[in-house]
Design an enzyme around this catalytic site. Sequence first.
Site, PDB file in Angstrom:
ATOM      1  N   ARG A 242       0.838  -1.212   0.000  1.00  0.00           N
ATOM      2  CA  ARG A 242       0.000   0.000   0.000  1.00  0.00           C
ATOM      3  C   ARG A 242       0.866   1.253   0.000  1.00  0.00           C
ATOM      4  O   ARG A 242       0.546   2.244  -0.663  1.00  0.00           O
ATOM      5  CB  ARG A 242      -0.947   0.021   1.205  1.00  0.00           C
TER       6      ARG A 242
ATOM      7  N   GLU B 206       2.045   1.566  -3.412  1.00  0.00           N
ATOM      8  CA  GLU B 206       0.919   2.011  -4.235  1.00  0.00           C
ATOM      9  C   GLU B 206       0.687   3.523  -4.089  1.00  0.00           C
ATOM     10  O   GLU B 206       0.339   4.200  -5.060  1.00  0.00           O
ATOM     11  CB  GLU B 206      -0.332   1.231  -3.808  1.00  0.00           C
TER      12      GLU B 206
ATOM     13  N   SER C  16      15.768  14.781   0.073  1.00  0.00           N
ATOM     14  CA  SER C  16      16.753  13.819   0.558  1.00  0.00           C
ATOM     15  C   SER C  16      16.089  12.684   1.329  1.00  0.00           C
ATOM     16  O   SER C  16      15.134  12.901   2.081  1.00  0.00           O
ATOM     17  CB  SER C  16      17.757  14.521   1.471  1.00  0.00           C
TER      18      SER C  16
END
EC number: 4.2.1.104
Length: 152
Positions: free
Chosen positions: A98, A101, A124
């Site tokens: 997830r 995703e 960074s």
Amino acid sequence: MANLATLDHPYLPQSASLLFDAKAKANLTFEDIARHIGRNEVATAAIFYGQAKASKEDVVKLAELLRLPAQALEMQMGGFPDRGRSVDMPPREPLIYRLYEIVQNYGYAYKAVLNEKFGDGIMSAISFSTNVEKETDDDGNNWAVITLRGKW
């Protein structure tokens, strides 16, 4: 309580098994351990997974809290982290997938907004901190709040 099945994580450092076994025996959360070593809980978990470098002070405090031999722990954790190899791509673990995703779906949107606010550059992941909080709304639903803070 987060624990580790090392057979499921063949790329983790040797210290991971030692740390997770001691954590389980002591029945401690990452929040408990983080409080003891003076770091936040995500940074502490990253040390356990070999994705962050522990300072000598961290090693001494971990050894003390987890009742581990400091010299052995320092030998196992003395090298540099081998970052980024601990997760298959794409990830198979549902929660990690997830998060992946989220980057798939919002990555270019994040990039566009960050470029508009900061100009050309990157955030960074070395000069970086992250935090996880739990919020509960008025209906009693729990929400995860993940903060990412990186130097531009």
